[in-house]
Design a protein around this motif. Structure first.
Motif, PDB file in Angstrom:
ATOM      1  N   ILE A  98     113.246  -8.673  12.611  1.00 15.98           N
ATOM      2  CA  ILE A  98     111.887  -8.132  12.045  1.00 15.98           C
ATOM      3  C   ILE A  98     111.913  -9.064  11.284  1.00 15.98           C
ATOM      4  N   PHE A  99     110.144  -9.030  10.949  1.00 15.77           N
ATOM      5  CA  PHE A  99     109.687  -9.947  10.388  1.00 15.77           C
ATOM      6  C   PHE A  99     110.200  -9.423   8.783  1.00 15.77           C
ATOM      7  N   TRP A 100     111.176  -9.471   7.595  1.00 13.51           N
ATOM      8  CA  TRP A 100     110.943  -9.034   6.380  1.00 13.51           C
ATOM      9  C   TRP A 100     110.350  -8.879   5.342  1.00 13.51           C
ATOM     10  N   GLU A 101     109.606 -10.862   5.356  1.00 15.29           N
ATOM     11  CA  GLU A 101     108.835 -10.628   4.951  1.00 15.29           C
ATOM     12  C   GLU A 101     107.029  -9.871   5.292  1.00 15.29           C
ATOM     13  N   ASN A 102     106.772  -9.656   6.109  1.00 11.70           N
ATOM     14  CA  ASN A 102     106.282  -9.318   6.878  1.00 11.70           C
ATOM     15  C   ASN A 102     106.079  -7.583   6.213  1.00 11.70           C
ATOM     16  N   LEU A 103     106.967  -6.767   6.278  1.00 15.21           N
ATOM     17  CA  LEU A 103     107.326  -5.095   6.149  1.00 15.21           C
ATOM     18  C   LEU A 103     105.991  -4.888   4.858  1.00 15.21           C
ATOM     19  N   SER A 104     105.878  -5.914   3.886  1.00 15.95           N
ATOM     20  CA  SER A 104     104.754  -5.296   2.887  1.00 15.95           C
ATOM     21  C   SER A 104     103.706  -4.877   3.186  1.00 15.95           C
ATOM     22  N   VAL A 105     103.337  -5.776   3.987  1.00 16.52           N
ATOM     23  CA  VAL A 105     101.941  -5.601   4.717  1.00 16.52           C
ATOM     24  C   VAL A 105     101.619  -3.799   5.236  1.00 16.52           C
ATOM     25  N   SER A 106     100.258  -3.676   5.051  1.00 15.61           N
ATOM     26  CA  SER A 106      99.916  -2.273   5.530  1.00 15.61           C
ATOM     27  C   SER A 106      99.739  -2.095   6.744  1.00 15.61           C
ATOM     28  N   PRO A 107      99.909  -1.343   7.927  1.00 17.44           N
ATOM     29  CA  PRO A 107      99.455  -1.342   9.086  1.00 17.44           C
ATOM     30  C   PRO A 107      97.599  -1.698   9.579  1.00 17.44           C
ATOM     31  N   GLY A 108      97.077  -0.858   8.299  1.00 17.59           N
ATOM     32  CA  GLY A 108      95.981  -0.973   8.328  1.00 17.59           C
ATOM     33  C   GLY A 108      95.100  -2.682   8.002  1.00 17.59           C
ATOM     34  N   SER A 109      95.766  -3.310   7.394  1.00 15.66           N
ATOM     35  CA  SER A 109      95.400  -5.117   6.989  1.00 15.66           C
ATOM     36  C   SER A 109      95.481  -5.556   8.183  1.00 15.66           C
ATOM     37  N   LEU A 110      96.616  -4.848   8.872  1.00 17.08           N
ATOM     38  CA  LEU A 110      97.057  -6.186  10.083  1.00 17.08           C
ATOM     39  C   LEU A 110      96.324  -5.645  11.107  1.00 17.08           C
ATOM     40  N   THR A 111      95.924  -4.266  10.943  1.00 22.06           N
ATOM     41  CA  THR A 111      94.483  -3.995  12.378  1.00 22.06           C
ATOM     42  C   THR A 111      92.978  -4.843  12.015  1.00 22.06           C
ATOM     43  N   VAL A 112      92.771  -4.781  10.798  1.00 22.70           N
ATOM     44  CA  VAL A 112      91.494  -5.706   9.964  1.00 22.70           C
ATOM     45  C   VAL A 112      91.442  -7.362  10.431  1.00 22.70           C
ATOM     46  N   LYS A 113      92.884  -7.910   9.876  1.00 19.81           N
ATOM     47  CA  LYS A 113      93.271  -8.805  10.247  1.00 19.81           C
ATOM     48  C   LYS A 113      92.973  -9.638  11.967  1.00 19.81           C
ATOM     49  N   SER A 114      93.622  -7.957  12.856  1.00 18.81           N
ATOM     50  CA  SER A 114      93.595  -8.664  13.871  1.00 18.81           C
ATOM     51  C   SER A 114      92.326  -8.305  14.441  1.00 18.81           C
TER      52      SER A 114
END
Length: 305
Positions: free
Chosen positions: A169-185
């Motif tokens: 697990i990237f513990w520092e990335n758990l605060s990033v929402s899945p929606g934000s990850l989708t937009v960045k992807s």
């Protein structure tokens, strides 16, 4: 691993009571919650770097019997101007300041709950029972097993799945929402695709140059480096650099787990190589030529005039 828990309801006793009432016979051994440790992980990385630098300076003192000196500003290694400071004292001070900052940030981070819980059941069968119940409910559009705390915990909105290994697990990335990850992807992958579209079809570039400078086309065709070797070299170069480019671009995507990151890189490398080697070069001589046709005709008219 349970996501979308209301932060104010992240209490171990509430989670335990909910599962005890909703699933008869379940025994929970432990409940742990995830916190926003993004800034804490950054400070800890800087602290560890200061510790390593201090140890290296102390080793230099032992070996050379001379206290190492340094420029305590950016690019000080390549700059000869400015006042030098004692490296051991500088990094010792940095280590002490960063240690205090980590302790202060740790106290603040434990108050910022992310709404993610890791529940440990007595055996794997109990965990499978809970995960299966939530998957079936999501597919059929129904409600999972409820309890007297369903309204408080909003368990019908939970995303329940098997928890990955803690080291994965990237513990520092758990605060990033899945929606934000989708937009960045979408943004990163679109940028990569555009680069591949224009940089992996050198044949259309050569043919376009022939159409524009048709008077010099015979000279260009006689040069094997331009007409044969250059397109092959460009295609081979970008094919070799593609995995490194994809890996570098994934640094901007805050994946939750290392496995998810590696799978994403593997899929993108395969798809982009497929487009680069097979699909885009074959389209470069047909449909791409139509796109450039009007532009070429305009340029030719201007040259003739």
């Amino acid at each position: 691993m349970i996501c979308h828990i209301p932060p104010e309801s992240c209490v171990k006793e509430l989670i335990t009571q909910h599962f005890t009432e909703a699933f008869a016979g379940l025994e929970i051994q432990d409940v742990q919650f995830a916190f926003n440790v993004t800034q804490l992980m950054l400070l800890e990385t800087q602290r560890l770097a200061a510790v390593e630098a201090r140890k290296s300076s102390e080793k230099m003192l032992t070996v050379m019997n001379m206290r190492p000196q340094m420029h305590s500003f950016t690019c000080g290694y390549v700059c000869c101007c400015g006042v030098k400071t004692d490296a051991i004292e500088y990094y010792s001070t940095e280590e002490r300041l960063l240690t205090d900052a980590c302790e202060a940030e740790k106290a603040s981070a434990f108050k910022d709950v992310l709404g993610i819980a890791f529940v440990t059941f007595q055996n794997a069968e109990m965990a499978h029972r809970v995960v299966h119940d939530y998957k079936i409910s999501c597919r059929k559009g129904g409600m999972p097993n409820t309890s007297t705390l369903t309204g408080v915990l909003k368990s019908f909105e939970w995303d329940v799945k098997y928890a990955p290994c803690p080291d994965d697990i990237f513990w520092e990335n758990l605060s990033v929402s899945p929606g934000s990850l989708t937009v960045k992807s979408l943004l990163v992958n679109s940028f990569l695709f555009i680069m591949l579209f224009f940089l992996t079809t050198p044949s259309i570039v050569i043919s376009t140059l022939d159409m524009i400078f048709y008077k010099q086309a015979e000279v260009v065709n006689r040069n094997p480096f331009i007409s044969e070797f250059l397109p092959t070299l460009l295609l081979w170069t970008f094919s070799a650099l593609l995995p490194a480019l994809v890996t570098w671009s994934d640094r901007f995507l805050p994946h939750w787990t290392r496995s998810e990151k590696h799978h994403s890189q593997m899929r993108k490398v395969f798809v982009f190589l497929l487009f680069m080697v097979l699909i885009l070069p074959s389209l470069g001589l047909t449909r791409c030529a139509v796109i450039h046709l009007k532009l070429v005709s305009i340029i030719r008219k201007n040259i003739e005039v």
